[in-house]
Design an enzyme around this catalytic site. Structure first.
Site, PDB file in Angstrom:
ATOM      1  CG  ASP A   6      -1.841   1.187   1.306  1.00  0.00           C
ATOM      2  OD1 ASP A   6      -1.744   2.084   0.433  1.00  0.00           O
ATOM      3  OD2 ASP A   6      -2.659   1.246   2.241  1.00  0.00           O
ATOM      4  CB  SER A  59      -0.259  11.968 -17.081  1.00  0.00           C
ATOM      5  OG  SER A  59      -1.337  12.510 -17.809  1.00  0.00           O
ATOM      6  CE1 TYR A  73      -3.948  10.124 -12.402  1.00  0.00           C
ATOM      7  CE2 TYR A  73      -4.347  11.218 -14.508  1.00  0.00           C
ATOM      8  CZ  TYR A  73      -3.790  10.188 -13.788  1.00  0.00           C
ATOM      9  OH  TYR A  73      -3.065   9.209 -14.428  1.00  0.00           O
TER      10      TYR A  73
END
Length: 301
Positions: A67, A146, A160
């Site tokens: 995690d 991205s 985001y």
């Protein structure tokens, strides 16, 4: 030079880019550890699929509970990998989370949570993994970015995209700080792949529903269709597997041939052109600072 077989951790490997990348790297002959949360409950099915694939194809592919929002989880995962394999060669920073909606309608806590997954998550993993790579005097960090970082920023995805931009900046600075330890950096920049991943299906929504609804009068249609508008930019034959293939290609390259940044963008949104300019500015800035030796020496820049 690159070695034939590497021990590789892929974060966020239960689905999407991460799952494809873990499988692809294993099929290229690497020892791959797929990091994912909740391996005994929510992602138990993903672990079983991975184990079945590994057995069917004789792959060195396994899972570890990781995690990225938990320092203790990151520490434990890296310790387990080191105990299993005695080394770690590559970390693929893939774990991330998308949200969709009017920016104003997200609470500051929600923005912080997006930043926590996409940015602080990489820091937790780095703090656990980098001592091993530094002791080895070799390694590679692959950051899955991205195209929004250097291309357009469509509305209703701001938290985001802001987090991805922060991660990109973090990756650039890390690159210079790690190069003298023999640790390389590559930023892989996917375009707006809207199929083959769970980005939009699992996207978070604003907690402030009343404020979000206030945008519907002027932006309702755009807000509802932004994912489809992005999908329409992608050619019908675009395959999300190409992102995993590019990561595998980069990992397999010799150190002096590996690109600092590489784009996988079938939509041709212009971010690659912007990246070339921005990276040239970075090179010139480092030269002006007198620290150009902290840049990769090969022509990939």
């Amino acid at each position: 030079m690159a070695t034939a077989t590497k021990v590789i951790l892929v974060t966020g490997a239960s689905s999407g880019f991460g799952r494809l990348t873990a499988r692809t790297l294993a099929r290229h002959g690497h020892v791959v550890i797929a990091g994912m949360r909740a391996t005994r409950d929510r992602n138990a099915g993903a672990v079983r699929e991975l184990e079945e694939l590994a057995a069917a194809e004789s792959l060195s592919l396994s899972a570890v509970d990781l995690d990225v929002q938990s320092p203790s989880s990151a520490d434990a995962a890296i310790a387990e990998i080191a105990a299993r394999h005695d080394r770690l060669d590559v970390v693929v920073h893939n774990a991330g989370h998308m949200v969709l909606g009017p920016t104003e309608a997200f609470t500051p806590e929600q923005l912080a949570a997006v930043y926590d997954v996409n940015v602080l998550g990489t820091q937790r993993v780095n703090r656990a993994a980098l001592p091993i790579l530094r002791r080895q005097g070799s390694g590679l960090l692959v950051w899955v970015g991205s195209s929004s970082t250097r291309g357009g920023h469509p509305p209703f995805l701001a938290p985001y995209f802001a987090a991805k931009a922060a991660m990109d900046a973090l990756a650039e600075s890390y690159a210079a700080e790690l190069i003298r330890f023999g640790i390389g950096t590559t930023i892989v920049v996917p375009g707006a792949f809207t199929s083959g991943t769970n980005h939009f299906a699992h996207a978070g929504r604003p907690d402030d529903e009343a404020t979000a609804a206030a945008y519907d009068t002027h932006y309702g249609e755009i807000r509802a269709s932004i994912d489809q508008r992005l999908a329409d930019l992608v050619p019908p034959d675009a395959d999300v597997q190409s992102v995993a293939d590019e990561i595998a290609r980069v990992v397999g390259l010799p150190d002096d041939r590996r690109p600092f940044r590489t784009h996988v963008d079938p939509s041709r949104d212009g971010s690659e052109v912007v990246s070339v300019v921005a990276d040239r500015i970075r090179v010139e800035f480092y030269r002006r600072l007198g620290i150009e030796e902290l840049l990769p020496s090969h022509a990939a820049l």
